[in-house]
Enzyme design. Structure first.
Site, PDB file in Angstrom:
ATOM      1  CG  LEU A 220      -2.212  -1.191   1.526  1.00  0.00           C
ATOM      2  CD1 LEU A 220      -3.055  -0.840   2.086  1.00  0.00           C
ATOM      3  CD2 LEU A 220      -2.685  -0.930  -0.262  1.00  0.00           C
TER       4      LEU A 220
ATOM      5  CB  THR B 164       7.699  -3.385 -18.237  1.00  0.00           C
ATOM      6  OG1 THR B 164       6.891  -1.963 -19.703  1.00  0.00           O
ATOM      7  CG2 THR B 164       8.703  -2.988 -18.360  1.00  0.00           C
ATOM      8  CG  ASP B 165       6.028  -1.657 -24.366  1.00  0.00           C
ATOM      9  OD1 ASP B 165       6.238  -1.119 -22.467  1.00  0.00           O
ATOM     10  OD2 ASP B 165       5.504  -1.260 -24.460  1.00  0.00           O
ATOM     11  CD  GLU B 166       8.380   1.705 -19.929  1.00  0.00           C
ATOM     12  OE1 GLU B 166       9.237   2.771 -18.872  1.00  0.00           O
ATOM     13  OE2 GLU B 166       6.936   2.992 -19.758  1.00  0.00           O
TER      14      GLU B 166
ATOM     15  CE1 TYR C  10       8.181   0.143 -14.059  1.00  0.00           C
ATOM     16  CE2 TYR C  10       8.758   0.484 -16.247  1.00  0.00           C
ATOM     17  CZ  TYR C  10       8.276   0.376 -15.422  1.00  0.00           C
ATOM     18  OH  TYR C  10       7.249  -0.649 -15.440  1.00  0.00           O
TER      19      TYR C  10
ATOM     20  CE  LYS D 136       8.900  -4.534 -14.227  1.00  0.00           C
ATOM     21  NZ  LYS D 136       8.180  -5.033 -13.345  1.00  0.00           N
TER      22      LYS D 136
END
Ligand code: NAD
Ligand code: DAU
Length: 339
Positions: free
Chosen positions: A35, A125-127, A153, A157
């Site tokens: 959270l 992610t595609d990033e 970021y 990943k």
């Protein structure tokens, strides 16, 4: 089947929890979420009292806590959505991205190794592939495109993906990875392009478009992503990476103009602002592998999905207005006080 879904109080994880509880009423779904500012228990309110659901507040990077949870629950699968997910925040404060996205993934993998698991799935992610040039619309990311990251970021990943694959090779951990393009739909945190533009439009606030608005993203309705992950965790091959995307490429300006027009507002609301440093130009996924191996294909076209999404934000104003006002941060305390 017992599945730990991490990050289930966030956008995609929350949609995935709803999807799985509806589709598999006999499964036990345990949502583990810290959270952070991006996690919102109100997203889980519709399932909170479901007997097959348990919410646990905790940090995936907290080793003792995670091991204890595995010891208590003995999960069959883990689907890891938990992450710091916003590129702009990773530029101002990279540290927490390394802590959650890399160290946190490592802790989950160790727990799976020690306590045993049927499947660990990493939501990537595609990033991780970097970007494509605007003048080569013939190019797409495939699963063998080299990793070539741009932001803290995406670097975090990609690091996590490498760790997952290393645990497969070295420890024979039964893993899968999915790399998806940009999602949109209900419960999307209003710091990201589409919900931010909807919220600002509805409040007649300026719409900040980075640079010239010519960057391209490949938009996928979140439910299509959830269905793809469902297929991968049940039928995907261990040790494999699957790209997920639906050939819904749009420039940022096209997306913003679509939202303005749908809400009957003026395009004068658009305000061009300083570009994001290192801004990726174009993402575009080739989803051939998941289509050929698992029969997945997207079901929601962008033109339909964006209408559904705008309607959701119109019909669920309290959800995002509380976030914007910061009020939801007190929600957890109130909800659990004295329980
Ligand atoms: P989000 O930011 O909306 O939600 C992230 C969730 O993770 C929040 O509920 C947050 O409280 C929780 N979390 C953060 N740190 C944690 C920690 N240390 N321990 C436990 N929980 C923690 O993110 P999202 O957009 O739903 O993305 C989910 C996943 O999908 C991420 O891994 C992201 O990289 C990936 N992804 C996102 C997109 C997209 O378009 N949003 C596309 C492809 C892949
Ligand atoms: O491609 C998948 C990725 O999509 C996920 O891995 C990330 O977690 C997710 O946040 C998303 O990353 P993007 O950077 O593409 O999403 P964002 O919504 O932040 O921005 C989309 C595009 O819109 C991007 O080109 C930047 C631009 N933008 C964004 C914001 C917030 C603007 O022009 N103005 C804005 O105010």
């Amino acid at each position: 089947m017992k599945i730990i879904v991490t990050g289930g109080a966030g956008f995609i994880g929350g949609n995935f929890v709803h999807y799985m509880i509806n589709k598999y009423p006999d499964y036990k779904i345990i949502c583990l979420d810290k959270l952070t500012y991006a996690g919102n228990l109100e997203t889980l309110e519709p399932v909170m009292d479901n007997k097959g659901f348990r919410f646990v507040k905790g940090d995936i990077a907290d080793r003792d806590f995670v091991y204890k949870l595995f010891e208590d629950e003995k999960p069959d699968m883990v689907v890891n959505f938990a992450a710091e997910s916003h590129v702009d925040r990773s530029i101002t404060d990279p540290g927490i991205f390394l802590q959650t996205n890399v160290i946190g993934t490592g802790v989950l993998l160790d727990a799976c190794r020690i306590y045993g698991i049927k499947r660990y799935h990493q939501v990537s992610t595609d990033e991780v592939y970097g970007d494509l040039p605007l003048d080569r619309p013939d190019l797409f990311f495939t699963e063998t495109t080299p990793l070539h990251t741009s932001s803290p970021y995406s670097a975090s990943k990609a690091s996590a993906d490498l760790l997952v694959l290393a645990y497969h090779r070295t420890f024979k951990l039964p893993v899968t990875i999915s790399r998806c393009s940009n999602n949109y739909g209900p419960y999307h945190f209003p710091e990201k392009l589409i919900p931010l533009m909807i919220a600002n439009c509805l409040n007649d606030k300026p719409l900040p478009v980075y640079g010239k608005g010519e960057n391209v993203r490949d938009w996928l309705y979140v439910e299509d992503h959830c269905r793809a992950i469902d297929m991968i965790i049940h039928d995907g091959r261990e040790g494999e990476v699957y790209n997920i995307g639906g050939h819904n490429e749009r420039t940022n300006l096209q997306v913003v103009e679509t939202i303005i027009d749908a809400l009957g507002k003026s395009r004068d609301l658009i305000q061009y602002v300083t570009d994001r440093p290192g801004h990726d130009m174009r993402y575009a996924i080739d989803p051939t592998k998941i289509h050929d191996e698992l029969g997945w294909e997207p079901t929601t076209r962008f033109d339909d999905g964006i209408k559904k999404t705008i309607d959701w934000y119109l019909n669920n104003k309290p959800w995002w207005e509380k976030i914007i006002s910061g009020e939801y941060q007190n929600y957890y305390e109130k909800m659990y006080a004295g329980r």
